[in-house]
Scaffold this motif. Structure first.
Motif, mmCIF file in Angstrom:
data_model
loop_
_atom_site.group_PDB
_atom_site.id
_atom_site.type_symbol
_atom_site.label_atom_id
_atom_site.label_comp_id
_atom_site.label_asym_id
_atom_site.label_seq_id
_atom_site.Cartn_x
_atom_site.Cartn_y
_atom_site.Cartn_z
ATOM 1 N N GLY A 120 7.429 -12.016 -6.585
ATOM 2 C CA GLY A 120 6.206 -11.708 -7.492
ATOM 3 C C GLY A 120 5.423 -10.649 -6.989
ATOM 4 O O GLY A 120 5.234 -10.388 -6.011
ATOM 5 N N MET A 121 5.174 -9.806 -8.011
ATOM 6 C CA MET A 121 4.472 -8.560 -7.765
ATOM 7 C C MET A 121 3.509 -8.577 -8.885
ATOM 8 O O MET A 121 3.100 -9.720 -9.474
ATOM 9 C CB MET A 121 5.461 -7.404 -8.102
ATOM 10 C CG MET A 121 6.669 -7.719 -7.154
ATOM 11 S SD MET A 121 7.727 -6.127 -7.015
ATOM 12 C CE MET A 121 8.067 -5.542 -8.883
ATOM 13 N N SER A 122 2.628 -7.286 -9.005
ATOM 14 C CA SER A 122 1.653 -7.165 -9.868
ATOM 15 C C SER A 122 1.705 -7.866 -11.161
ATOM 16 O O SER A 122 0.844 -8.767 -11.789
ATOM 17 C CB SER A 122 1.129 -5.800 -10.182
ATOM 18 O OG SER A 122 0.722 -5.254 -8.856
ATOM 19 N N ASP A 123 2.818 -7.913 -11.968
ATOM 20 C CA ASP A 123 2.973 -8.166 -13.289
ATOM 21 C C ASP A 123 3.570 -9.632 -13.324
ATOM 22 O O ASP A 123 3.484 -10.288 -14.437
ATOM 23 C CB ASP A 123 4.296 -7.189 -13.873
ATOM 24 C CG ASP A 123 3.507 -5.890 -14.234
ATOM 25 O OD1 ASP A 123 2.205 -5.735 -14.261
ATOM 26 O OD2 ASP A 123 4.382 -4.821 -14.384
ATOM 27 N N VAL A 168 3.162 -13.269 -2.060
ATOM 28 C CA VAL A 168 3.209 -12.466 -3.406
ATOM 29 C C VAL A 168 3.165 -10.968 -2.707
ATOM 30 O O VAL A 168 2.423 -10.918 -1.997
ATOM 31 C CB VAL A 168 2.272 -12.876 -4.404
ATOM 32 C CG1 VAL A 168 2.719 -14.148 -5.028
ATOM 33 C CG2 VAL A 168 1.104 -12.857 -3.806
ATOM 34 N N ARG A 169 3.815 -10.129 -3.366
ATOM 35 C CA ARG A 169 3.731 -8.594 -2.943
ATOM 36 C C ARG A 169 2.915 -7.972 -3.886
ATOM 37 O O ARG A 169 3.681 -7.627 -4.971
ATOM 38 C CB ARG A 169 5.011 -7.987 -2.657
ATOM 39 C CG ARG A 169 5.845 -8.944 -1.623
ATOM 40 C CD ARG A 169 7.312 -8.375 -1.411
ATOM 41 N NE ARG A 169 7.791 -7.972 -2.685
ATOM 42 C CZ ARG A 169 8.816 -8.803 -3.140
ATOM 43 N NH1 ARG A 169 9.266 -9.843 -2.725
ATOM 44 N NH2 ARG A 169 9.363 -8.363 -4.254
ATOM 45 N N VAL A 170 1.654 -7.563 -3.815
ATOM 46 C CA VAL A 170 0.957 -7.025 -5.020
ATOM 47 C C VAL A 170 0.479 -5.787 -4.626
ATOM 48 O O VAL A 170 -0.133 -5.404 -3.631
ATOM 49 C CB VAL A 170 0.003 -7.928 -5.321
ATOM 50 C CG1 VAL A 170 -1.144 -7.149 -6.448
ATOM 51 C CG2 VAL A 170 0.315 -9.272 -5.792
ATOM 52 N N GLY A 171 0.759 -4.856 -5.345
ATOM 53 C CA GLY A 171 0.334 -3.366 -5.180
ATOM 54 C C GLY A 171 -0.493 -2.795 -5.907
ATOM 55 O O GLY A 171 -1.639 -2.747 -5.873
ATOM 56 N N SER A 172 -0.192 -2.184 -7.361
ATOM 57 C CA SER A 172 -0.929 -1.837 -8.128
ATOM 58 C C SER A 172 -1.935 -2.522 -8.797
ATOM 59 O O SER A 172 -2.887 -1.706 -9.025
ATOM 60 C CB SER A 172 -0.086 -1.102 -9.571
ATOM 61 O OG SER A 172 0.806 -1.964 -9.755
ATOM 62 N N ALA A 173 -1.842 -3.766 -8.944
ATOM 63 C CA ALA A 173 -3.016 -4.508 -9.438
ATOM 64 C C ALA A 173 -4.035 -4.537 -8.527
ATOM 65 O O ALA A 173 -5.305 -4.831 -8.866
ATOM 66 C CB ALA A 173 -2.276 -5.998 -9.753
ATOM 67 N N CYS A 220 0.782 -1.284 0.072
ATOM 68 C CA CYS A 220 0.067 0.150 -0.108
ATOM 69 C C CYS A 220 0.910 1.207 0.311
ATOM 70 O O CYS A 220 0.270 2.318 0.090
ATOM 71 C CB CYS A 220 -1.042 0.059 1.202
ATOM 72 S SG CYS A 220 -0.104 0.083 2.987
ATOM 73 N N LYS A 221 2.046 1.118 -0.220
ATOM 74 C CA LYS A 221 2.977 2.227 -0.347
ATOM 75 C C LYS A 221 2.527 3.313 -1.250
ATOM 76 O O LYS A 221 1.986 2.962 -2.388
ATOM 77 C CB LYS A 221 4.374 1.855 -0.783
ATOM 78 C CG LYS A 221 4.429 1.321 -2.177
ATOM 79 C CD LYS A 221 5.853 0.675 -2.707
ATOM 80 C CE LYS A 221 5.693 0.476 -4.070
ATOM 81 N NZ LYS A 221 6.879 -0.155 -4.377
ATOM 82 N N GLN A 222 2.380 4.596 -0.881
ATOM 83 C CA GLN A 222 2.052 5.600 -1.767
ATOM 84 C C GLN A 222 0.698 5.767 -1.899
ATOM 85 O O GLN A 222 0.263 6.112 -3.253
ATOM 86 C CB GLN A 222 2.942 5.771 -2.911
ATOM 87 C CG GLN A 222 4.514 6.106 -2.777
ATOM 88 C CD GLN A 222 5.258 5.693 -4.043
ATOM 89 O OE1 GLN A 222 4.825 6.106 -5.247
ATOM 90 N NE2 GLN A 222 6.460 5.195 -3.626
ATOM 91 N N GLY A 271 -2.671 2.421 -9.832
ATOM 92 C CA GLY A 271 -1.523 3.061 -9.964
ATOM 93 C C GLY A 271 -1.001 3.957 -8.822
ATOM 94 O O GLY A 271 -2.137 4.532 -8.229
ATOM 95 N N ARG A 272 0.146 3.885 -8.463
ATOM 96 C CA ARG A 272 0.412 4.986 -7.268
ATOM 97 C C ARG A 272 0.456 6.408 -7.912
ATOM 98 O O ARG A 272 1.355 6.407 -9.164
ATOM 99 C CB ARG A 272 1.860 4.428 -6.779
ATOM 100 C CG ARG A 272 1.906 3.382 -5.880
ATOM 101 C CD ARG A 272 3.040 2.664 -5.304
ATOM 102 N NE ARG A 272 3.825 2.127 -6.404
ATOM 103 C CZ ARG A 272 3.616 0.850 -6.875
ATOM 104 N NH1 ARG A 272 2.942 -0.109 -6.138
ATOM 105 N NH2 ARG A 272 4.455 0.497 -7.485
ATOM 106 N N GLY A 273 0.123 7.374 -7.328
ATOM 107 C CA GLY A 273 0.361 8.541 -7.835
ATOM 108 C C GLY A 273 -0.612 8.910 -8.807
ATOM 109 O O GLY A 273 -0.869 10.135 -9.362
HETATM 110 C C1 LIG Z 1 6.340 -1.548 -4.902
HETATM 111 C C2 LIG Z 1 6.774 -3.069 -4.568
HETATM 112 C C3 LIG Z 1 5.918 -4.152 -4.802
HETATM 113 C C4 LIG Z 1 4.516 -3.991 -5.457
HETATM 114 O O1 LIG Z 1 4.643 -3.531 -6.800
HETATM 115 P P1 LIG Z 1 3.487 -3.655 -7.992
HETATM 116 O O2 LIG Z 1 4.048 -3.672 -8.970
HETATM 117 O O3 LIG Z 1 2.819 -2.203 -7.553
HETATM 118 O O4 LIG Z 1 2.536 -4.971 -7.472
HETATM 119 C C5 LIG Z 1 6.488 -5.089 -4.432
HETATM 120 N N1 LIG Z 1 7.712 -5.466 -3.753
HETATM 121 C C6 LIG Z 1 8.532 -4.465 -3.636
HETATM 122 C C7 LIG Z 1 9.765 -4.601 -2.946
HETATM 123 C C8 LIG Z 1 8.125 -2.983 -3.840
HETATM 124 O O5 LIG Z 1 8.858 -2.262 -3.697
#
Ligand SMILES: *Cc1c(COP(=O)(O)O)cnc(C)c1O
Length: 206
Positions: A166-169, A182-187, A7-9, A191-193
Motif C-alpha cells: 500500500g502506497m499513497s494511492d 503501509v509505505r506512504v510518500g507523496s501523500a 522520504c526518498k527525494q 510530490g517529489r521533485g
Molecule cells: C516511492 C515508493 C513508495 C511511496 O510512494 P508514494 O506513491 O509516494 O506514496 C512506496 N513504496 C516503494 C517501493 C516506493 O519506491
C-alpha cells in the motif's frame, strides 16, 4: 499497522516536521541517498527505524546492513547469499522482507509468485535467514486488491506475518487486505521533485 514515511527525494525541510511530530519509521529507496541523509543524524534520533524499500545491488550490501534496520527488497538468490554472508560477518541482522513481483512485470524486481515458496524456503533453511514477511508493489494499471490478496495468501501459507503493501494511492485497500505496514510518500510529504510546496505563499494557501 505501521506507517513507513517514504522520504526518498524529499528535502530535509519536509522531513524534519514529520520527525518532530514523532514519526520514527522512514523508508528510502537508495543506499547512497539514505546514507547522506541519515548516517550522521541517526545517533541523535532514538527509536529511528530506517527501511530500505528499493532495489539493493550486491556491492552495496555492506553499507545497507550497517545503515538499515530493515531491508524490504530481498528479491533474488545472489542477494540472499550476500546478505547472509554480511550478517554473519557483521553480527548486525536487519529485519528482512522478500519482495514479490505479484504482477510478474519484467521491469520490476521481486521474485515471481510461482517461485516465492521455494525462495522463502531457500532463504530460511538453506541460508539460515530470518524472514519477517513480504513486500509488493502492484502494477500501476491494475486493481491493486488482487495483488494484495495474493501477497497475503503467500505469506499465510509460509507462516509469515509482516505484509508491507500500500502506497499513497492505495493504502486503504492494502489495509483492508491485511497490510501490517503501509509505505506512504507523496501523500505525506508532497510530490517529489515538486518544490513549489516549499514556497511560503503556497504553503499558506494549501
Ligand atoms: C516511492 C515508493 C513508495 C511511496 O510512494 P508514494 O506513491 O509516494 O506514496 C512506496 N513504496 C516503494 C517501493 C516506493 O519506491
Amino acid at each position: 499497522m505501521t506507517l513507513t514515511a517514504v522520504c526518498k527525494q524529499q528535502p530535509w525541510v519536509r522531513i524534519q516536521p514529520v520527525l518532530d511530530a514523532g514519526q520514527r519509521v522512514f523508508g528510502e529507496n537508495r543506499v547512497q541517498e539514505a546514507q547522506a541523509r541519515w548516517a550522521e543524524r541517526r545517533a541523535g534520533i532514538p527509536g529511528l527505524n530506517l527501511r530500505l524499500i528499493g532495489p539493493l545491488q550486491s556491492n552495496k550490501v555492506r553499507e545497507a546492513v550497517a545503515l538499515f534496520d530493515a531491508i524490504e527488497s530481498l528479491d533474488r538468490e545472489s542477494l540472499a547469499v550476500a546478505l547472509a554472508t554480511e550478517i554473519a560477518r557483521s553480527g548486525r541482522a536487519p529485519e528482512l522482507l522478500i519482495q514479490v513481483n505479484t504482477g510478474d512485470e519484467p521491469q520490476k524486481s521481486g521474485v515471481s509468485p510461482r517461485e516465492a515458496d521455494a525462495f522463502i524456503a531457500r532463504c530460511r533453511e538453506g541460508l539460515g535467514l530470518t524472514i519477517a514477511g513480504l513486500m509488493c508493489l502492484p502494477p500501476a494499471d491494475e486493481e491493486p486488491a488482487m495483488h494484495f490478496a495474493l501477497l497475503g495468501k503467500i505469506a499465510r501459507r509460509n507462516g509469515l506475518t509482516e505484509l508491507s503493501m500500500g502506497m499513497s494511492d492505495d493504502f486503504e485497500t492494502a489495509v483492508r487486505h491485511g497490510a501490517t505496514r503501509v509505505r506512504v510518500g507523496s501523500a505525506l510529504f508532497g510530490g517529489r521533485g515538486d518544490r513549489t510546496g516549499l514556497h511560503p505563499t503556497n504553503e499558506a494557501s494549501t
